[in-house]
Design a protein around this motif. Structure first.
Motif, PDB file in Angstrom:
ATOM      1  N   ASN A   1      -6.844   8.198  -4.677  1.00  0.00           N
ATOM      2  CA  ASN A   1      -7.736   9.326  -4.963  1.00  0.00           C
ATOM      3  C   ASN A   1      -7.054  10.336  -5.880  1.00  0.00           C
TER       4      ASN A   1
ATOM      5  N   ASN B   1      -9.499   2.579  -6.294  1.00  0.00           N
ATOM      6  CA  ASN B   1      -9.897   2.626  -4.888  1.00  0.00           C
ATOM      7  C   ASN B   1     -10.273   1.255  -4.336  1.00  0.00           C
TER       8      ASN B   1
ATOM      9  N   LYS C   1      -1.974   4.865   0.524  1.00  0.00           N
ATOM     10  CA  LYS C   1      -2.802   4.206  -0.470  1.00  0.00           C
ATOM     11  C   LYS C   1      -4.104   4.966  -0.686  1.00  0.00           C
ATOM     12  N   ASP C   2      -4.759   5.355   0.388  1.00  0.00           N
ATOM     13  CA  ASP C   2      -6.029   6.075   0.285  1.00  0.00           C
ATOM     14  C   ASP C   2      -5.848   7.390  -0.477  1.00  0.00           C
TER      15      ASP C   2
ATOM     16  N   THR D   1     -10.123  -1.638  -0.145  1.00  0.00           N
ATOM     17  CA  THR D   1     -11.003  -0.514  -0.457  1.00  0.00           C
ATOM     18  C   THR D   1     -10.701   0.664   0.460  1.00  0.00           C
ATOM     19  N   ASN D   2     -10.923   1.866  -0.047  1.00  0.00           N
ATOM     20  CA  ASN D   2     -10.627   3.046   0.746  1.00  0.00           C
ATOM     21  C   ASN D   2     -11.482   3.124   2.000  1.00  0.00           C
ATOM     22  N   GLU D   3     -12.721   2.607   1.928  1.00  0.00           N
ATOM     23  CA  GLU D   3     -13.581   2.647   3.111  1.00  0.00           C
ATOM     24  C   GLU D   3     -13.000   1.805   4.245  1.00  0.00           C
TER      25      GLU D   3
ATOM     26  N   LEU E   1      -9.829   0.974   4.580  1.00  0.00           N
ATOM     27  CA  LEU E   1      -8.583   1.616   5.030  1.00  0.00           C
ATOM     28  C   LEU E   1      -8.881   2.779   5.970  1.00  0.00           C
ATOM     29  N   ARG E   2      -9.912   3.545   5.671  1.00  0.00           N
ATOM     30  CA  ARG E   2     -10.245   4.681   6.538  1.00  0.00           C
ATOM     31  C   ARG E   2     -10.731   4.215   7.904  1.00  0.00           C
TER      32      ARG E   2
ATOM     33  N   ARG F   1       0.790  -1.223   0.000  1.00  0.00           N
ATOM     34  CA  ARG F   1       0.000   0.000   0.000  1.00  0.00           C
ATOM     35  C   ARG F   1       0.824   1.276   0.000  1.00  0.00           C
TER      36      ARG F   1
END
Length: 386
Positions: free
Chosen positions: A326, A366, A321-322, A371-373, A375-376, A254
Motif C-alpha cells: 500500500n 497488492n 506485505k500488506d 492479495t491484500n484481502e 492477507l487481512r 512477504r
C-alpha cells in the motif's frame, strides 16, 4: 504476535553492518557510473541481468549469511538484509537471482536434504542458478489449499500435471519449486496432501508462455506441466509436508524489503529534488512518506530477526506485505501529484523515466505475493485466536 509482545525490541544492526553497507553502496555507484547497470523501479522483477548477479556472487553478496559449505560467508541475516536494502534502494538489476536467494534457498536449507543443498545452494550463491515459484494457479489465486496440479508416483518417478501462473522469470530460470497435490484432496483437511517438487524447467513436457504487462514488458509467465517426469530425489522434505513448507517460505517472500523498496528509486529522486529547493507545502507529504518508510523498515527488521532465530512469523510478514505494498502505491500517487504541482519536481526527465517504469506495474503490488484481502483475513483470524 511478534509486534504485540511487551518485550519486543528492534534489533540493533546499524553499527555491525555499516562497513558492509558502505561497500555495497560504493560498488553499485561504480556500476552505475560505469554504465554497466541502469537504476529501475521494481528491479527485483523487471531487471534480470545475469552478469550483475554473477558479479554479486563473486563478492559473496548473495546468501551472505548462509554457511560457507553452501557458498555463503557465514554472516548474519541482517548482513543479507543490509545488502538487499542497498541493492533495491539503488534500483540494481537483481531479478535473475532474487527469488532463488530470497525464497528457494531458505526453503532447501530448512526442509531439503543434504544432497539438494549441495546441488543447488552453491550455484544460487554464485549468482548462476535461478529458481521460480510454482504456487498460484488459474482460478485459485491466493487460496493455495485449492491447487489442482497433481503429481503421482509411476515407475519410480513423480509424474506432474497442471498449470501455474504469475511465475516470475520462469523463461530465464533453471528450476521451479512446484506446489502440487500428491494425495487426494480431503474437504475436512484442505491443507493435507500437498507436496513440493524441484522441477527442471527445461524438462520434456514443460511449456512456458509469457504474460505481458500493459507496457509490453515480460517477467510473468504461465507454466504448463504435461506428464513431466520428476526424479523422486527432487521431492522437498516428505510427501504431504507442502503446506508447512509453503507457510514458512511465504514469510521470506512477504517480509523482505522488496515489499516497500520497489519504488524507492522514484521516491529518492523526488526527495533529492525537493531538498534542493526552498521549503514548500509538499514537504509535508514527503515527510509522511518517510515516516511510513521507516516504520515498515523497522517491522521488516523485526521479522528478519525472528526468521534468523528459526521462527516462522507468517502473520507478521503478512502485515509487512500488506502495509508495504500500500505504501508503494501511495508513494507513486504522491510523486505523480508532485510532478504537476511542485515546481521543484516538475520537468525532471530522470524522475519521469522512473515513473514510467513504476506506474504500469502499480496494480500488481497488492496482488503479487498474496492479495491484500487474503492477507487481512489471515491477520484477523490470528488476532481472534482462530
Amino acid at each position: 504476535m511478534l509486534f504485540l509482545r511487551p518485550d519486543f525490541e528492534l534489533p540493533c544492526v546499524g553499527a555491525s553492518t555499516a562497513g558492509l553497507r558502505s561497500a555495497v553502496r560504493a560498488f553499485v555507484a561504480d556500476e552505475i557510473a560505469g554504465g554497466r547497470i541502469t537504476p529501475r523501479c521494481n528491479s527485483w522483477t523487471e531487471s534480470l541481468a545475469a552478469d550483475f548477479s554473477r558479479r554479486l556472487g563473486e563478492r559473496g553478496w548473495i546468501g551472505y549469511h548462509w554457511p560457507t559449505q553452501y557458498g555463503g560467508r557465514g554472516g548474519t541475516a541482517f548482513d543479507t538484509l543490509t545488502i538487499n536494502e542497498e541493492l533495491l534502494a539503488a534500483g540494481a538489476p537483481v531479478g535473475a537471482h532474487w527469488i532463488a536467494a530470497r525464497q528457494s534457498a531458505p526453503l532447501l536449507m530448512r526442509f531439503g536434504n543434504e544432497a539438494q543443498r549441495q546441488e543447488f545452494l552453491p550455484g544460487i550463491a554464485a549468482g548462476t542458478t535461478y529458481f521460480g515459484i510454482g504456487m498460484s494457479e488459474p482460478d485459485v489465486g491466493s487460496d493455495l489449499a485449492s491447487v489442482r496440479s497433481r503429481a503421482e508416483l509411476a515407475d519410480g518417478r513423480w509424474v506432474l500435471n497442471g498449470r501455474k501462473v504469475w511465475t516470475s522469470g520462469a523463461h530465464l530460470c533453471h528450476y521451479a519449486i512446484v506446489l502440487c497435490r500428491t494425495a487426494p484432496a480431503d474437504p475436512k483437511a484442505r491443507h493435507a496432501g500437498l507436496s513440493q517438487l524441484i522441477v527442471d524447467l527445461k524438462a520434456p513436457g514443460v511449456t512456458i508462455r509469457p504474460i505481458r504487462m500493459l507496457d509490453g514488458s515480460h517477467h510473468f509467465n504461465e507454466v504448463i506441466f504435461d506428464n513431466v517426469q520428476v526424479p523422486t530425489e527432487r521431492l522437498v522434505g516428505n510427501a504431504g509436508d507442502g503446506w508447512k513448507q509453503v507457510s514458512s517460505e511465504l514469510a521470506y517472500e512477504r517480509s523482505g524489503p522488496e515489499r516497500f523498496l520497489s519504488t524507492m528509486p522514484l521516491v529518492e529522486r523526488c526527495l533529492q529534488l525537493v531538498l534542493a529547493g526552498p521549503a514548500a507545502v509538499g514537504d509535508i507529504a514527503a515527510g509522511r512518506l518517510l515516516a511510513r518508510l521507516m516504520t515498515l523498515r523497522n517491522m521488516s527488521l523485526g521479522v528478519w530477526g525472528a526468521l534468523g532465530a528459526g521462527q516462522s512469523p507468517a502473520i507478521e510478514a503478512a502485515m509487512v506485505k500488506d502495509l508495504g505494498t500500500n505504501f508503494e502505491r501511495d508513494a507513486i500517487e504522491v510523486v505523480r501529484e508532485a510532478m504537476t504541482a511542485d515546481p521543484r519536481v516538475a520537468g525532471d526527465e530522470a524522475l519521469a523515466q522512473l515513473m514510467a517504469d513504476a506506474l504500469p506495474l502499480s496494480p500488481t503490488y497488492n496482488l503479487r505475493g498474496g492479495t491484500n484481502e487474503v492477507l487481512r483475513n489471515m491477520i484477523a483470524k490470528n488476532l481472534q485466536g482462530k
